[in-house]
Design an enzyme around this catalytic site. Structure first.
Site, PDB file in Angstrom:
ATOM      1  N   GLU A  59      46.869  39.799  47.452  1.00 23.80           N
ATOM      2  CA  GLU A  59      45.747  39.380  46.817  1.00 23.80           C
ATOM      3  C   GLU A  59      44.701  39.547  47.611  1.00 23.80           C
ATOM      4  O   GLU A  59      44.688  38.748  48.784  1.00 23.80           O
ATOM      5  CB  GLU A  59      45.751  38.279  46.946  1.00 23.80           C
ATOM      6  CG  GLU A  59      44.451  37.357  44.853  1.00 23.80           C
ATOM      7  CD  GLU A  59      42.867  36.509  45.418  1.00 23.80           C
ATOM      8  OE1 GLU A  59      42.133  38.189  45.466  1.00 23.80           O
ATOM      9  OE2 GLU A  59      43.098  35.896  46.456  1.00 23.80           O
TER      10      GLU A  59
ATOM     11  N   CYS B 251      36.765  35.832  45.617  1.00 18.56           N
ATOM     12  CA  CYS B 251      37.947  36.797  45.659  1.00 18.56           C
ATOM     13  C   CYS B 251      37.309  37.076  44.043  1.00 18.56           C
ATOM     14  O   CYS B 251      37.398  38.562  43.546  1.00 18.56           O
ATOM     15  CB  CYS B 251      39.152  37.448  46.336  1.00 18.56           C
ATOM     16  SG  CYS B 251      39.550  36.988  47.777  1.00 18.56           S
TER      17      CYS B 251
END
Length: 452
Positions: free
Chosen positions: A227, A261
């Site tokens: 990720e 993010c």
């Protein structure tokens, strides 16, 4: 060296030495040794321990939040909120894990078969600093229920979080050789991945870190889940309450001081409301997000995680302006800690670095779109593909736009986020694989076919 440095002041609080190569090898020995017994415990027992961990995380929320505030400057209320989702994740897998691991019958020609859902062994987790507990939870909870064991390398600025998490799991009943925290250095990761006893790796972090770890994992034929970064678009098609839209969008972007993010980083606003939106957003950002002590619940703008991070983001803003972007507000450093003024940029074009790069801080970039098609084109014109948001008053129009967005996750009339029962992950340079929800327990699973 692992260090605790208060980002609000720049004061060095603590130093923790890196693990030696011998200590890293001993940690691998432990999780490999623990795997055979852990995988053979009934899944209901593993799930019960994970449920106990949820209770302990909940009970220690204030202490864990305070650690995060000290280590990376997270606002104290946001730290408590982070522990809330950690509790949800552990409870989700404790409750649903046993059912998700049941054998799956398969109809085949000429007979019967089942697919069993088994663990694969000891795993390495490489975790980031921006969500010190949440990121660990979404990797660890499903794999503990599945029966894998965990070697955990946390970020070098989060040694106290790393230790506190291990204490919670130990007190919940996770055996000593099933979850092991190790203060390894980045230099030692290749040798860990080369060890045949480690079966896979999960990393949350920067694009460059992901490339490095994925290369080592691939070289050693190890499964990896990554990720990585994101530059998520948010499309505002229209609004029946522009002030509310501004507040929701500003709140989403400034969450965790912009260090998330999957927060919306590129606001794409239709031309008929663009000017008014920018004016109101600029005022909101300039007036509301004032710096303060992150341990004070009234603070709206905490420091970034480090002075280096603040300097990097300030440099990105400065370069964007130098290349022709319009600075509507903010952009300046505030000393002595890692503070940066909340910032709004407009008139960013494809020729500028800020158009394609991720800005990991309290910076909002706003684009004008003349048509729906142009808005979608802008949203997809990115090397990243983590998440996206679409806001508007017409649900059918919103869904039509969402279907054309290139991302792993799209939210309608909500600005990103995460929940335990919904798969999380991206495409393109935002990563590989999924965490959370039913998909999150399958990434490091041996789906074994047995013909009956």
């Amino acid at each position: 060296m692992y260090t605790v440095t208060d980002p609000a002041t720049g004061e060095l609080i603590e130093e923790v030495p890196n693990a030696t190569d011998e200590e890293v090898r001993a940690a691998i020995d432990r999780v490999h040794r623990g795997y055979s017994s852990w995988r053979n415990r009934p899944v209901e027992e593993r799930a019960a321990i994970v449920a106990k961990a949820a209770d302990l995380f909940e009970a220690r929320a204030d202490d864990l939040a305070a650690i995060m505030t000290l280590e990376m400057g997270k606002r104290i209320n946001e730290g408590r909120g982070e522990i809330g989702i950690v509790v949800d994740i552990f409870r989700y897998y404790a409750e649903h894990g046993p059912a998700l691991l049941q054998d799956e019958p398969v109809a085949i020609k000429g007979g019967k078969a089942v697919i069993t859902k088994d663990p694969i062994g000891a795993l390495l987790g490489v975790m980031p600093w921006n969500f010190p507990c949440y990121q660990v939870a979404r990797f660890v909870a499903p794999n503990l229920v599945l029966g894998n064991t965990i070697l955990l390398k946390h970020a070098s600025i989060c040694p106290r979080s790393a230790t506190a998490i291990e204490e919670v799991l130990r007190d919940a009943g996770v055996p000593d050789d099933v979850y092991v925290n190790v203060f390894a250095s980045s230099r030692q990761i290749p040798s860990v991945l080369a060890d045949p006893r480690i079966q896979g790796v999960s990393l949350t972090g920067s694009e460059q870190a992901g490339i490095s770890v994925a290369a080592e994992a691939g070289k050693n034929l190890k499964k990896s889940v990554l990720e990585l970064g994101g530059s998520d678009p948010l499309i505002l098609l229209d609004s029946d309450d522009l002030d509310e839209s501004v507040n929701v969008i500003a709140t989403a972007r400034m969450r965790n001081c912009g260090q998330s993010c999957n927060s919306p980083k590129r606001m794409i606003v239709m031309a008929d409301i663009y000017d008014e939106f920018v004016d109101r957003l600029t005022k909101r950002v300039a007036d509301f997000y004032q710096p303060g002590d992150p341990s004070d619940p009234a603070t709206k703008l905490p420091p970034l995680a480090s002075i280096a991070a603040a300097e990097e983001v300030a440099g990105q803003v400065e370069k964007a302006v130098r290349q022709g972007a319009t600075l509507r507000t903010g952009g300046g450093r505030i000393g002595p800690g890692a503070y940066l003024e909340a910032t709004v940029l407009t008139d960013v074009t494809r020729e500028m670095d800020a158009y394609y790069e991720e800005i990991f801080g309290p910076v909002v970039i706003v684009f004008r779109a003349e048509t729906e098609a142009e808005a979608i084109e802008l949203a997809n014109d990115s090397p990243f593909g983590l998440g996206a948001s679409v806001f508007g008053t017409d649900p059918e129009r919103g869904r039509r736009v969402a279907d054309q967005i290139e991302a792993g996750m799209v939210y309608l009339n909500s600005a990103g986020g995460s929940q335990a029962d919904l798969p999380f992950g991206g495409i393109k340079r935002s990563g590989i694989g999924r965490e959370l929800g039913p998909a999150g327990i399958e990434e490091f699973m041996n789906k074994k076919s047995i013909r009956l």
